[in-house]
Motif scaffolding. Structure first.
Motif, short mmCIF file in Angstrom:
data_model
loop_
_atom_site.label_atom_id
_atom_site.label_comp_id
_atom_site.label_asym_id
_atom_site.label_seq_id
_atom_site.Cartn_x
_atom_site.Cartn_y
_atom_site.Cartn_z
N ARG A 39 2.93 -6.64 -3.50
CA ARG A 39 3.77 -5.58 -2.92
C ARG A 39 5.13 -5.54 -3.61
NH1 ARG A 39 2.22 -2.89 1.51
NH2 ARG A 39 4.39 -2.41 2.07
N SER A 40 5.66 -6.71 -3.96
CA SER A 40 6.95 -6.74 -4.67
C SER A 40 6.84 -6.06 -6.02
CB SER A 40 7.41 -8.19 -4.85
OG SER A 40 7.69 -8.79 -3.61
N VAL A 70 -2.55 -9.42 2.48
CA VAL A 70 -2.62 -8.11 1.82
C VAL A 70 -4.06 -7.63 1.83
CG1 VAL A 70 -2.25 -6.85 -0.32
CG2 VAL A 70 -0.65 -8.65 0.35
N PRO A 71 -4.34 -6.44 2.34
CA PRO A 71 -5.72 -5.96 2.36
C PRO A 71 -6.29 -5.89 0.96
CG PRO A 71 -4.26 -4.53 3.65
CD PRO A 71 -3.39 -5.48 2.91
N ALA A 72 -7.50 -6.40 0.78
CA ALA A 72 -8.13 -6.43 -0.54
C ALA A 72 -8.92 -5.15 -0.78
CB ALA A 72 -9.02 -7.65 -0.68
N ALA A 73 -8.24 -3.99 -0.66
CA ALA A 73 -8.91 -2.71 -0.91
C ALA A 73 -9.35 -2.65 -2.35
CB ALA A 73 -7.94 -1.57 -0.59
N ALA A 114 -7.35 0.52 -6.23
CA ALA A 114 -7.28 1.18 -4.92
C ALA A 114 -6.13 0.63 -4.08
CB ALA A 114 -8.60 1.03 -4.18
N GLN A 115 -5.92 -0.68 -4.13
CA GLN A 115 -4.83 -1.28 -3.38
C GLN A 115 -3.47 -0.85 -3.92
OE1 GLN A 115 -5.03 -5.57 -2.90
NE2 GLN A 115 -2.81 -5.70 -2.80
N ALA A 116 -3.33 -0.88 -5.27
CA ALA A 116 -2.07 -0.48 -5.88
C ALA A 116 -1.76 0.98 -5.57
CB ALA A 116 -2.13 -0.70 -7.39
N ARG A 138 0.07 -6.67 -14.87
CA ARG A 138 -1.00 -7.54 -14.41
C ARG A 138 -0.37 -8.55 -13.47
NH1 ARG A 138 -5.17 -6.87 -18.18
NH2 ARG A 138 -5.13 -4.66 -18.63
N THR A 139 -0.87 -8.66 -12.26
CA THR A 139 -0.16 -9.43 -11.25
C THR A 139 -0.98 -10.58 -10.74
OG1 THR A 139 -0.97 -7.96 -9.54
CG2 THR A 139 1.12 -7.38 -10.53
N SER A 140 -0.36 -11.39 -9.89
CA SER A 140 -1.00 -12.59 -9.38
C SER A 140 -1.97 -12.29 -8.25
CB SER A 140 0.08 -13.55 -8.88
OG SER A 140 0.75 -12.96 -7.79
N ARG A 141 -2.70 -13.32 -7.85
CA ARG A 141 -3.67 -13.16 -6.77
C ARG A 141 -2.98 -12.72 -5.48
NH1 ARG A 141 -8.61 -14.48 -6.64
NH2 ARG A 141 -8.38 -15.74 -8.50
N ALA A 142 -3.56 -11.72 -4.83
CA ALA A 142 -2.96 -11.20 -3.61
C ALA A 142 -3.05 -12.22 -2.49
CB ALA A 142 -3.68 -9.91 -3.19
N PRO A 143 -1.95 -12.42 -1.71
CA PRO A 143 -2.02 -13.33 -0.57
C PRO A 143 -2.96 -12.79 0.49
CG PRO A 143 0.08 -12.13 -0.61
CD PRO A 143 -0.63 -11.81 -1.89
N SER A 144 -3.36 -13.65 1.39
CA SER A 144 -4.41 -13.30 2.34
C SER A 144 -4.02 -12.17 3.27
CB SER A 144 -4.79 -14.54 3.16
OG SER A 144 -3.66 -15.04 3.84
#
Length: 386
Positions: free
Chosen positions: A265-266, A15-18, A384-386, A7-13
């Motif tokens: 992404r990390s 990173v596409p929010a697919a 979908a993003q992962a 479970r990860t943190s909020r994606a930075p702007s």
């Protein structure tokens, strides 16, 4: 330590929010909806009030979760269980560091009645005192069972020293805290935490979106809007080495926690690396520790995370005199991976394994619903993003 999906943190702007779901409102709550036809529908009522928010009462979220099944204004605990049984399917709940989830997987024609039951549990719970004493004993047995297990004990103790604040204690809480929590404190907890601003209803299945909106608007109409919970970061309290002594054990138990950067992404890259380094029969750690040196029959390498935190747990069980060799083997595997990287064949194999695991989620509707809810509640990357 619970072994769960990352479970990860909020994606930075940047990173596409697919994502493969849609979000809309129905009265005071948000709906996370994915149309996936089939005979079954997965429903998750996710509340942003996991154990990291327990504050002065470690384990109160977990105990409150139990009490959601013990009686409401119109249904006692037997009636709740009987109603769930009439609908069939799987009716359950769990509490993690980030959220408290009520779950129900049912036949798609029964979605309306299933959502109605979840809403009644969430809004109408009365926390009857006689049932609280019963569930207090049940939770205490859970805690004792986990502590009696050497790996569970070591994981809890290591975790408690590594993290600060609400992440330091197990979601189950402590025996002393669970014994001291009063019924009125759980009622206050439910009134403050299970509110519209803090809740997501995730539905994955063949029911139409407009039907979900209609049902939710009606069943949650009496829910108060409330205030959302929020948390960022998981401060590390201590690094270094801690040794625990416990009588009655004939073997050595090693558990290492490694803080990770909670950026999507990390974390995806780190997950790939753990597939290669890890404890599957094709993993480097498995090969070095078990096959080449014969040091351990039980290995783990897990990635966990939440809003603003992530950690890798690596460990093994071995005979006591093998400690130096075991530590050397684990450190050697990670050092060589860091220095030398991975072959194209290893990366390709890890990708295939991960694609298979995501493909299994296609029909795992409850898991998909829980993952979608986490994405909306605290910013975990969408599937979908992962």
């Amino acid at each position: 330590m619970p072994r769960s999906s990352p479970r990860t943190s909020r994606a930075p702007s940047h990173v596409p929010a697919a994502r493969d779901f849609e979000v809309f409102r129905a009265g005071p709550i948000r709906i996370v909806y994915e149309h996936r036809p089939g005979p079954l529908t997965g429903i998750v009522l996710a509340v942003r009030s996991g154990s990291r928010f327990d504050a002065a009462h470690p384990g109160i979220a977990h105990l409150a979760e139990h009490m959601l099944f013990q009686g409401t204004r119109v249904l006692d605990h037997s009636a709740i269980n009987r109603r769930a049984a009439e609908l069939g399917g799987e009716h359950d709940a769990y509490t993690g560091y980030e959220e408290l989830n009520l779950t129900f997987q049912v036949r798609t024609p029964d979605v309306e009645e299933a959502i109605a039951l979840l809403a009644e549990q969430a809004i109408g719970s009365t926390v009857p005192k006689d049932r609280l004493e019963n569930e207090r004993q049940v939770v205490a047995q859970e805690i004792r069972g986990h502590r009696d297990d050497a790996i569970g004990y070591l994981a809890d103790e290591t975790w408690a020293r590594f993290f600060a604040d609400g992440l330091a204690h197990s979601p189950s809480g402590t025996l002393s805290s669970v014994r001291s929590i009063r019924a009125e404190e759980i009622r206050r907890f439910l009134a403050e935490r299970i509110v519209g601003a803090n809740l997501v209803l995730a539905v994955v299945g063949g029911v139409a979106a407009e039907d979900v909106r209609r049902i939710a608007r009606r069943e949650f109409a009496r829910m108060t809007p409330g205030r959302p919970r929020d948390a960022r970061g998981g401060p590390v309290a201590r690094t270094g080495e801690v040794r625990f002594r416990r009588s009655g054990l004939s073997q050595l138990y090693v558990n290492m926690l490694l803080g990770a950067v909670p950026e999507p992404r990390s974390l995806v890259a780190l997950g790939m690396a753990l597939e290669i380094v890890g404890t599957d029969p094709d993993g480097r750690l498995y090969h070095e520790v078990r096959e080449r040196r014969g040091l351990s029959y039980d290995l783990w390498a897990d990635l966990q995370g939440g809003a603003g935190w992530a950690v890798v747990a690596v460990g093994a069980v071995a005979e006591r005199r093998a400690e130096a060799r075991l530590r050397d083997a684990i450190e050697r595997v990670f050092r060589e991976a860091a220095d030398g990287g991975f072959t194209d064949e290893e990366v390709a194999r890890a990708r295939r394994k991960l694609r298979y695991r995501y493909a299994r989620l296609t029909e795992a509707k409850l898991d998909r619903a829980a993952s979608h809810a986490s994405s909306v509640l605290y910013g975990a990357p969408p599937l979908a993003q992962a």
